[in-house]
Scaffold this motif. Structure first.
Motif, PDB file in Angstrom:
ATOM      1  N   LEU A   5      -0.168   5.169   2.459  1.00  0.00           N
ATOM      2  CA  LEU A   5       0.651   4.333   1.565  1.00  0.00           C
ATOM      3  C   LEU A   5       0.978   5.122   0.294  1.00  0.00           C
ATOM      4  CD1 LEU A   5       1.607   1.309   0.618  1.00  0.00           C
ATOM      5  CD2 LEU A   5      -0.565   1.372  -0.623  1.00  0.00           C
ATOM      6  N   HIS A  62       2.799  -8.500 -17.581  1.00  0.00           N
ATOM      7  CA  HIS A  62       3.610  -9.254 -16.632  1.00  0.00           C
ATOM      8  C   HIS A  62       4.676 -10.120 -17.302  1.00  0.00           C
ATOM      9  CE1 HIS A  62       2.487  -8.537 -12.492  1.00  0.00           C
ATOM     10  NE2 HIS A  62       1.262  -8.293 -12.908  1.00  0.00           N
ATOM     11  N   GLU A 114      -2.717  -5.072 -19.051  1.00  0.00           N
ATOM     12  CA  GLU A 114      -2.614  -6.525 -19.223  1.00  0.00           C
ATOM     13  C   GLU A 114      -3.557  -7.086 -20.296  1.00  0.00           C
ATOM     14  OE1 GLU A 114      -1.811  -8.918 -15.799  1.00  0.00           O
ATOM     15  OE2 GLU A 114      -1.718  -7.188 -14.483  1.00  0.00           O
ATOM     16  N   ALA A 164       1.309   4.760  -3.017  1.00  0.00           N
ATOM     17  CA  ALA A 164       1.058   3.802  -4.099  1.00  0.00           C
ATOM     18  C   ALA A 164       1.820   4.222  -5.345  1.00  0.00           C
ATOM     19  CB  ALA A 164      -0.437   3.710  -4.381  1.00  0.00           C
ATOM     20  N   PHE A 198      -2.551   6.604  -0.695  1.00  0.00           N
ATOM     21  CA  PHE A 198      -3.768   6.002  -0.158  1.00  0.00           C
ATOM     22  C   PHE A 198      -3.557   5.807   1.332  1.00  0.00           C
ATOM     23  CE2 PHE A 198      -3.962   3.824  -4.459  1.00  0.00           C
ATOM     24  CZ  PHE A 198      -5.060   4.529  -4.924  1.00  0.00           C
ATOM     25  N   PRO A 250       6.597  -5.965 -10.064  1.00  0.00           N
ATOM     26  CA  PRO A 250       5.889  -7.000  -9.309  1.00  0.00           C
ATOM     27  C   PRO A 250       4.489  -6.563  -8.880  1.00  0.00           C
ATOM     28  CG  PRO A 250       7.735  -6.092  -8.046  1.00  0.00           C
ATOM     29  CD  PRO A 250       7.798  -5.488  -9.398  1.00  0.00           C
ATOM     30  N   ASN A 251       3.687  -7.501  -8.389  1.00  0.00           N
ATOM     31  CA  ASN A 251       2.346  -7.185  -7.894  1.00  0.00           C
ATOM     32  C   ASN A 251       2.425  -6.085  -6.847  1.00  0.00           C
ATOM     33  OD1 ASN A 251       1.926 -10.588  -8.232  1.00  0.00           O
ATOM     34  ND2 ASN A 251       0.596  -9.157  -9.277  1.00  0.00           N
ATOM     35  N   GLY A 252       1.507  -5.126  -6.946  1.00  0.00           N
ATOM     36  CA  GLY A 252       1.473  -4.043  -5.975  1.00  0.00           C
ATOM     37  C   GLY A 252       2.481  -2.943  -6.241  1.00  0.00           C
ATOM     38  N   ALA A 253       3.168  -3.000  -7.396  1.00  0.00           N
ATOM     39  CA  ALA A 253       4.205  -2.004  -7.720  1.00  0.00           C
ATOM     40  C   ALA A 253       3.614  -0.624  -7.990  1.00  0.00           C
ATOM     41  CB  ALA A 253       5.015  -2.468  -8.930  1.00  0.00           C
ATOM     42  N   GLY A 254       2.322  -0.582  -8.324  1.00  0.00           N
ATOM     43  CA  GLY A 254       1.684   0.701  -8.609  1.00  0.00           C
ATOM     44  C   GLY A 254       1.375   0.921 -10.082  1.00  0.00           C
ATOM     45  N   LYS A 255       1.444  -0.144 -10.886  1.00  0.00           N
ATOM     46  CA  LYS A 255       1.242  -0.013 -12.330  1.00  0.00           C
ATOM     47  C   LYS A 255      -0.192   0.440 -12.653  1.00  0.00           C
ATOM     48  CE  LYS A 255       2.302  -4.393 -12.966  1.00  0.00           C
ATOM     49  NZ  LYS A 255       2.484  -4.797 -11.533  1.00  0.00           N
ATOM     50  N   THR A 256      -1.167  -0.267 -12.084  1.00  0.00           N
ATOM     51  CA  THR A 256      -2.562   0.104 -12.351  1.00  0.00           C
ATOM     52  C   THR A 256      -2.881   1.472 -11.751  1.00  0.00           C
ATOM     53  OG1 THR A 256      -3.265  -2.211 -12.484  1.00  0.00           O
ATOM     54  CG2 THR A 256      -4.967  -0.595 -12.008  1.00  0.00           C
ATOM     55  N   THR A 257      -2.296   1.763 -10.592  1.00  0.00           N
ATOM     56  CA  THR A 257      -2.502   3.086  -9.985  1.00  0.00           C
ATOM     57  C   THR A 257      -1.974   4.180 -10.912  1.00  0.00           C
ATOM     58  OG1 THR A 257      -2.346   2.113  -7.778  1.00  0.00           O
ATOM     59  CG2 THR A 257      -2.040   4.500  -7.937  1.00  0.00           C
TER      60      THR A 257
HETATM   61  N1  LIG Z   1      -8.109   2.317  -4.166  1.00  0.00           N
HETATM   62  C1  LIG Z   1      -7.105   1.940  -3.365  1.00  0.00           C
HETATM   63  N2  LIG Z   1      -7.114   2.189  -2.044  1.00  0.00           N
HETATM   64  C2  LIG Z   1      -6.078   1.832  -1.242  1.00  0.00           C
HETATM   65  N3  LIG Z   1      -4.968   1.209  -1.685  1.00  0.00           N
HETATM   66  C3  LIG Z   1      -4.899   0.922  -2.995  1.00  0.00           C
HETATM   67  C4  LIG Z   1      -5.943   1.265  -3.905  1.00  0.00           C
HETATM   68  N4  LIG Z   1      -5.577   0.858  -5.165  1.00  0.00           N
HETATM   69  C5  LIG Z   1      -4.374   0.289  -5.028  1.00  0.00           C
HETATM   70  N5  LIG Z   1      -3.953   0.327  -3.738  1.00  0.00           N
HETATM   71  C6  LIG Z   1      -2.659  -0.171  -3.253  1.00  0.00           C
HETATM   72  O1  LIG Z   1      -1.647   0.506  -3.984  1.00  0.00           O
HETATM   73  C7  LIG Z   1      -0.558  -0.385  -4.267  1.00  0.00           C
HETATM   74  C8  LIG Z   1      -0.355  -0.463  -5.761  1.00  0.00           C
HETATM   75  O2  LIG Z   1      -1.415  -1.180  -6.332  1.00  0.00           O
HETATM   76  P1  LIG Z   1      -1.606  -1.376  -7.913  1.00  0.00           P
HETATM   77  O3  LIG Z   1      -2.911  -2.025  -8.121  1.00  0.00           O
HETATM   78  O4  LIG Z   1      -1.383  -0.081  -8.593  1.00  0.00           O
HETATM   79  O5  LIG Z   1      -0.411  -2.367  -8.256  1.00  0.00           O
HETATM   80  P2  LIG Z   1      -0.084  -3.140  -9.604  1.00  0.00           P
HETATM   81  O6  LIG Z   1       1.336  -2.855  -9.923  1.00  0.00           O
HETATM   82  O7  LIG Z   1      -1.085  -2.816 -10.641  1.00  0.00           O
HETATM   83  O8  LIG Z   1      -0.209  -4.657  -9.158  1.00  0.00           O
HETATM   84  P3  LIG Z   1      -0.714  -5.971  -9.978  1.00  0.00           P
HETATM   85  O9  LIG Z   1       0.467  -6.424 -10.778  1.00  0.00           O
HETATM   86  O10 LIG Z   1      -1.063  -6.944  -8.904  1.00  0.00           O
HETATM   87  O11 LIG Z   1      -1.883  -5.587 -10.837  1.00  0.00           O
HETATM   88  C9  LIG Z   1      -0.923  -1.712  -3.628  1.00  0.00           C
HETATM   89  O12 LIG Z   1      -0.316  -1.768  -2.350  1.00  0.00           O
HETATM   90  C10 LIG Z   1      -2.442  -1.643  -3.506  1.00  0.00           C
HETATM   91  O13 LIG Z   1      -2.889  -2.426  -2.431  1.00  0.00           O
END
Ligand SMILES: Nc1ncnc2c1ncn2[C@@H]1O[C@H](COP(=O)(O)OP(=O)(O)OP(=O)(O)O)[C@@H](O)[C@H]1O
Ligand SMILES: [Mg+2]
Length: 254
Positions: free
Chosen positions: A17, A211, A178, A19, A14, A38-45
């Motif tokens: 970044l 989590h 989650e 992700a 992104f 942890p938060n922002g690790a990229g799990k949802t991505t």
């Molecule tokens: N659509 C997007 N555009 C730009 N950056 C994004 C986008 N989606 C996620 N990110 C970034 O990618 C990184 C991973 O985000 P992601 O949501 O996958 O983390 P996560 O592990 O699911 O976190 P959480 O535990 O908080 O749900 C983060 O830095 C987030 O800000």
């Protein structure tokens, strides 16, 4: 063991970044693979890239050997990868049974019109679908709620019905982001048991973001640990508990 899903070197960028960076995993039939980090690790991505909601920059998502990376969410769902969303959205005015039936209708070729017109084959399948929906509800100990409007359920019950609806079509692969968030400790344990029963009895391979580490330690077959878009470890709960990289990077001690 048969792999229902193989992800290889999946990357998502992104605007500069990473992700998701070179993440690989395999998921076997009936297996529960938890994804923690942890938060922002990229799990949802990772989930978004697998299910088509985000286009991977590179890498493969293979189902039965076929690479479907970059296909549309609709196409990927048709290939058998289903997911729930954090704010799932049942139809509040419909009963629990009717909500589950919407998941079954999405799957069958017989149309609502066939049912309305009383075409016999469609009617038979309608009856079969109701029986199937009731079976699933009783599997999850929700049969007493079949005729209750979804709006009258607790948050945890709604999430269980959403999962039942998603698995009603027996997808080979299910992604749960989650599912236990916001539930009481008791309800979280029940949710894990239900997910277990589901994997065991339908053979659905389940990817689960969660989590609560103690929950996945007890409930997952394998655990994938992510940090800063990368896979830092993967293994059985016992292996993960012993892994130095995990202790240092994720749990904050060694
Ligand atoms: N659509 C997007 N555009 C730009 N950056 C994004 C986008 N989606 C996620 N990110 C970034 O990618 C990184 C991973 O985000 P992601 O949501 O996958 O983390 P996560 O592990 O699911 O976190 P959480 O535990 O908080 O749900 C983060 O830095 C987030 O800000
Ligand atoms: Mg997330």
């Amino acid at each position: 063991m048969t792999n229902v899903l193989e992800v290889e070197d999946l990357c998502v960028r992104f605007a500069g970044l990473d992700a998701l960076k070179d993440v690989s995993l395999t998921l076997a039939k009936g297996q529960i693979l938890a994804v923690i980090g942890p938060n922002g690790a990229g799990k949802t991505t990772l989930f978004n890239a697998i299910s088509g909601y985000v286009r991977p920059t590179s890498g493969q998502v293979r189902l039965a050997g076929e690479n479907i990376a970059g296909a549309s969410p609709h196409e990927i769902a048709r290939h058998g990868i289903r997911r729930t969303f954090q704010n799932g959205g049942l139809f509040p005015a419909l009963t629990v049974l009717e909500n589950v039936l919407t998941g079954l209708h999405a799957q069958t070729s017989g149309s609502f019109l066939d049912v309305i017109l009383g075409r016999s084959q469609a009617l038979d399948s309608e009856r079969a679908m109701i029986a199937r929906a009731r079976d699933l509800l009783s599997l999850m100990q929700m049969e007493k709620m079949a005729d209750t409007p979804a709006a009258d359920l607790s948050g945890g019950q709604q999430r269980i019905v959403e999962i039942i609806r998603t698995v009603a079509s027996e997808p080979p692969i299910l992604l749960l982001d989650e599912p236990a968030v916001g539930l009481s400790p008791l309800a979280r344990d029940q949710m894990m048991q239900i997910i277990h029963r589901l994997a065991g009895e339908t053979g659905t391979g389940i990817l689960l973001i969660e989590h609560a580490v103690e929950l996945v330690m007890a409930g997952a077959d394998r655990i994938l640990v992510m940090a800063a878009g990368q896979r830092i470890a993967e293994g059985t709960p016992e292996e993960i508990r012993e892994d130095r990289a995990v202790l240092e990077a994720y749990l904050g001690h060694a």
